[in-house]
Design a protein around this motif. Structure first.
Motif, PDB file in Angstrom:
ATOM      1  N   ASP A 181      -6.066  60.923 -41.153  1.00 34.62           N
ATOM      2  CA  ASP A 181      -5.598  59.647 -40.613  1.00 34.62           C
ATOM      3  C   ASP A 181      -4.495  59.080 -41.505  1.00 34.62           C
ATOM      4  OD1 ASP A 181      -5.249  57.289 -39.292  1.00 34.62           O
ATOM      5  OD2 ASP A 181      -7.229  56.479 -39.696  1.00 34.62           O
ATOM      6  N   PRO A 182      -3.229  59.387 -41.193  1.00 33.23           N
ATOM      7  CA  PRO A 182      -2.126  58.918 -42.046  1.00 33.23           C
ATOM      8  C   PRO A 182      -2.056  57.406 -42.182  1.00 33.23           C
ATOM      9  CG  PRO A 182      -1.373  60.679 -40.602  1.00 33.23           C
ATOM     10  CD  PRO A 182      -2.758  60.317 -40.152  1.00 33.23           C
ATOM     11  N   ARG A 183      -2.311  56.679 -41.105  1.00 32.83           N
ATOM     12  CA  ARG A 183      -2.150  55.218 -41.158  1.00 32.83           C
ATOM     13  C   ARG A 183      -3.444  54.489 -41.519  1.00 32.83           C
ATOM     14  NH1 ARG A 183       1.287  53.259 -36.035  1.00 32.83           N
ATOM     15  NH2 ARG A 183       1.289  51.365 -37.300  1.00 32.83           N
ATOM     16  N   ARG A 184      -4.552  55.218 -41.580  1.00 26.30           N
ATOM     17  CA  ARG A 184      -5.846  54.682 -42.012  1.00 26.30           C
ATOM     18  C   ARG A 184      -6.334  53.503 -41.168  1.00 26.30           C
ATOM     19  NH1 ARG A 184      -4.086  54.593 -47.519  1.00 26.30           N
ATOM     20  NH2 ARG A 184      -4.818  52.449 -47.663  1.00 26.30           N
ATOM     21  N   PHE A 185      -6.101  53.567 -39.849  1.00 28.93           N
ATOM     22  CA  PHE A 185      -6.658  52.566 -38.940  1.00 28.93           C
ATOM     23  C   PHE A 185      -7.926  53.081 -38.250  1.00 28.93           C
ATOM     24  CE2 PHE A 185      -2.307  50.649 -38.884  1.00 28.93           C
ATOM     25  CZ  PHE A 185      -2.686  49.383 -39.294  1.00 28.93           C
ATOM     26  N   GLY A 186      -8.364  54.269 -38.595  1.00 27.93           N
ATOM     27  CA  GLY A 186      -9.559  54.839 -37.995  1.00 27.93           C
ATOM     28  C   GLY A 186     -10.816  54.294 -38.649  1.00 27.93           C
ATOM     29  N   ALA A 187     -11.954  54.896 -38.267  1.00 30.26           N
ATOM     30  CA  ALA A 187     -13.234  54.437 -38.809  1.00 30.26           C
ATOM     31  C   ALA A 187     -14.234  55.583 -38.832  1.00 30.26           C
ATOM     32  CB  ALA A 187     -13.790  53.283 -37.981  1.00 30.26           C
ATOM     33  N   VAL A 188     -15.079  55.584 -39.864  1.00 31.60           N
ATOM     34  CA  VAL A 188     -16.201  56.518 -39.977  1.00 31.60           C
ATOM     35  C   VAL A 188     -17.383  55.690 -40.460  1.00 31.60           C
ATOM     36  CG1 VAL A 188     -17.097  58.604 -41.074  1.00 31.60           C
ATOM     37  CG2 VAL A 188     -14.653  58.445 -40.529  1.00 31.60           C
ATOM     38  N   LEU A 189     -18.322  55.421 -39.554  1.00 32.81           N
ATOM     39  CA  LEU A 189     -19.410  54.486 -39.831  1.00 32.81           C
ATOM     40  C   LEU A 189     -20.752  55.069 -39.414  1.00 32.81           C
ATOM     41  CD1 LEU A 189     -17.654  51.314 -38.356  1.00 32.81           C
ATOM     42  CD2 LEU A 189     -17.822  51.901 -40.788  1.00 32.81           C
ATOM     43  N   TRP A 190     -21.778  54.777 -40.183  1.00 33.23           N
ATOM     44  CA  TRP A 190     -23.138  55.246 -39.903  1.00 33.23           C
ATOM     45  C   TRP A 190     -23.999  54.071 -39.453  1.00 33.23           C
ATOM     46  CZ3 TRP A 190     -26.012  59.466 -39.220  1.00 33.23           C
ATOM     47  CH2 TRP A 190     -27.395  59.373 -39.380  1.00 33.23           C
ATOM     48  N   THR A 191     -24.832  54.297 -38.432  1.00 26.31           N
ATOM     49  CA  THR A 191     -25.768  53.261 -37.996  1.00 26.31           C
ATOM     50  C   THR A 191     -27.102  53.899 -37.637  1.00 26.31           C
ATOM     51  OG1 THR A 191     -26.162  51.468 -36.420  1.00 26.31           O
ATOM     52  CG2 THR A 191     -25.003  53.399 -35.578  1.00 26.31           C
ATOM     53  N   THR A 192     -28.159  53.147 -37.876  1.00 23.26           N
ATOM     54  CA  THR A 192     -29.488  53.605 -37.477  1.00 23.26           C
ATOM     55  C   THR A 192     -30.005  52.826 -36.265  1.00 23.26           C
ATOM     56  OG1 THR A 192     -30.486  52.105 -39.102  1.00 23.26           O
ATOM     57  CG2 THR A 192     -30.120  54.392 -39.787  1.00 23.26           C
ATOM     58  N   GLU A 193     -29.234  51.844 -35.809  1.00 23.06           N
ATOM     59  CA  GLU A 193     -29.641  51.089 -34.629  1.00 23.06           C
ATOM     60  C   GLU A 193     -29.191  51.826 -33.371  1.00 23.06           C
ATOM     61  OE1 GLU A 193     -27.189  47.457 -33.724  1.00 23.06           O
ATOM     62  OE2 GLU A 193     -26.368  47.883 -35.718  1.00 23.06           O
ATOM     63  N   PRO A 194     -29.755  51.489 -32.183  1.00 24.98           N
ATOM     64  CA  PRO A 194     -29.306  52.142 -30.947  1.00 24.98           C
ATOM     65  C   PRO A 194     -27.798  51.985 -30.807  1.00 24.98           C
ATOM     66  CG  PRO A 194     -31.291  50.865 -30.543  1.00 24.98           C
ATOM     67  CD  PRO A 194     -30.859  50.542 -31.942  1.00 24.98           C
ATOM     68  N   PRO A 195     -27.061  53.075 -30.671  1.00 19.03           N
ATOM     69  CA  PRO A 195     -25.594  52.992 -30.747  1.00 19.03           C
ATOM     70  C   PRO A 195     -24.958  52.081 -29.707  1.00 19.03           C
ATOM     71  CG  PRO A 195     -26.323  55.164 -29.989  1.00 19.03           C
ATOM     72  CD  PRO A 195     -27.520  54.464 -30.512  1.00 19.03           C
ATOM     73  N   LEU A 196     -25.478  52.047 -28.491  1.00 24.98           N
ATOM     74  CA  LEU A 196     -24.870  51.218 -27.457  1.00 24.98           C
ATOM     75  C   LEU A 196     -25.111  49.729 -27.672  1.00 24.98           C
ATOM     76  CD1 LEU A 196     -25.433  53.351 -24.240  1.00 24.98           C
ATOM     77  CD2 LEU A 196     -23.500  53.346 -25.814  1.00 24.98           C
ATOM     78  N   GLN A 197     -26.033  49.385 -28.595  1.00 27.59           N
ATOM     79  CA  GLN A 197     -26.263  47.987 -28.941  1.00 27.59           C
ATOM     80  C   GLN A 197     -25.493  47.557 -30.187  1.00 27.59           C
ATOM     81  OE1 GLN A 197     -30.492  47.162 -29.117  1.00 27.59           O
ATOM     82  NE2 GLN A 197     -30.901  48.380 -27.290  1.00 27.59           N
ATOM     83  N   HIS A 198     -24.739  48.490 -30.746  1.00 33.13           N
ATOM     84  CA  HIS A 198     -23.935  48.190 -31.935  1.00 33.13           C
ATOM     85  C   HIS A 198     -22.866  47.156 -31.591  1.00 33.13           C
ATOM     86  CE1 HIS A 198     -21.106  48.825 -35.272  1.00 33.13           C
ATOM     87  NE2 HIS A 198     -22.112  49.370 -35.922  1.00 33.13           N
ATOM     88  N   PRO A 199     -22.536  46.252 -32.510  1.00 32.99           N
ATOM     89  CA  PRO A 199     -21.529  45.220 -32.232  1.00 32.99           C
ATOM     90  C   PRO A 199     -20.181  45.758 -31.754  1.00 32.99           C
ATOM     91  CG  PRO A 199     -22.695  44.697 -34.254  1.00 32.99           C
ATOM     92  CD  PRO A 199     -23.171  46.052 -33.832  1.00 32.99           C
ATOM     93  N   LEU A 200     -19.844  46.986 -32.132  1.00 35.82           N
ATOM     94  CA  LEU A 200     -18.574  47.561 -31.683  1.00 35.82           C
ATOM     95  C   LEU A 200     -18.603  48.002 -30.223  1.00 35.82           C
ATOM     96  CD1 LEU A 200     -17.676  49.752 -34.800  1.00 35.82           C
ATOM     97  CD2 LEU A 200     -16.528  47.641 -34.075  1.00 35.82           C
ATOM     98  N   LEU A 201     -19.810  48.175 -29.660  1.00 33.63           N
ATOM     99  CA  LEU A 201     -19.920  48.758 -28.326  1.00 33.63           C
ATOM    100  C   LEU A 201     -20.574  47.864 -27.281  1.00 33.63           C
ATOM    101  CD1 LEU A 201     -21.045  52.428 -29.130  1.00 33.63           C
ATOM    102  CD2 LEU A 201     -18.726  51.504 -29.015  1.00 33.63           C
TER     103      LEU A 201
END
Length: 272
Positions: A108-128
């Motif tokens: 990621d040259p511009r570093r606007f990406g993301a690599v994040l770990w969650t243990t909560e149900p993924p579709l209930q994550h604040p990003l989704l």
């Protein structure tokens, strides 16, 4: 920027190599992405088996029994599958090494990406949790789009690019879909008719399906998981074709700005 077809192309490219494979090592060279990479990700992910790889909007989800790894490609990110070790280059920020020695490398040259770990149900994550329906699924239909457009005083292009309305209709595919449906991008969303909604939903689905089949769109630097470019750019009707003849009527394609984004359209085929 990778949009839905590019992300789906990446998902289908990496899944056969990493599904049902155990993570052996996580190498983080630079954690400074859009959000800092999850602390101690190596300890949290090592030993886990990737059960499946899915996509929600433009997020890739690597599912394990204990949690989910979110990956977003941002503006310039990409994932590559390496079957043999290759020295890391300047913008290769993360390697996920599997027990079968396959390496999933995040660049990621511009570093606007993301690599994040969650243990909560993924579709209930604040990003989704707030996101609208997937455009290729059945719940995104003309009735839904028509109802959501009522009283909305924004342009139809801005409206369909709102991820809370429908995910994955980025700038390229919004311009292309509006052209195929014969709708002027400056039309106020509240004035969308039911017949236009039917045409627009069909055009969005067709445009995205064709782009996925072609491996995404290459306008700058998109490459799939094997380093190959997408080829949908060869089929574009209006995007990035300002002052060129419309393929349908011959009138020059025009460029305007909407919400600080470039919009391409044919004023003859897409009359307001």
């Amino acid at each position: 920027m990778p949009e839905l077809p590019e992300v789906e192309t990446t998902r289908s490219g990496i899944a056969p190599y990493i599904e049902n494979q155990q993570v052996k090592q996580v190498v983080i060279r630079d954690s400074r992405l859009r959000w800092p990479i999850t602390e101690n990700l190596d300890k949290k992910l090592c030993g886990k088996i990737i059960q499946s790889v899915s996509r929600r909007a433009k997020y890739l989800l690597l599912h394990t029994a204990e949690g989910t790894l979110f990956i977003h490609l941002g503006m310039s990110g990409r994932l590559r599958i390496l079957t043999t070790f290759q020295p890391a280059e300047k913008h290769d920020h993360v390697d996920i090494v599997f027990a079968n020695n396959i390496i999933l490398r995040f660049t990621d040259p511009r570093r606007f990406g993301a690599v994040l770990w969650t243990t909560e149900p993924p579709l209930q994550h604040p990003l989704l949790h707030h996101l609208g329906p997937e455009p290729l699924e059945e719940d995104f239909d003309a009735e839904y789009l028509f109802k959501r457009s009522r009283k909305r005083q924004v342009s139809i292009k801005t409206f369909i690019m709102n991820a809370e309305i429908v995910v994955g209709v980025g700038n390229i595919y919004a311009s292309e879909s509006l052209f195929l449906s014969g709708i002027n991008p400056q039309l106020i969303a509240a004035k969308l008719t039911k017949k236009q909604a039917e045409k627009l939903v069909a055009a969005i689905k067709l445009t995205l399906e064709k782009a996925i089949a072609a491996g995404g769109t290459t306008l700058r630097d998109f490459r799939d998981s094997e380093g190959k470019p997408g080829y949908f750019a060869q089929e574009l009707w209006v995007y990035a074709r300002q002052n060129q003849d419309c393929k349908q009527c011959g009138h020059p394609i025009e460029l305007i700005r909407q919400s600080q984004r470039a919009t391409y359209f044919c004023p003859q085929c897409q009359k307001l």
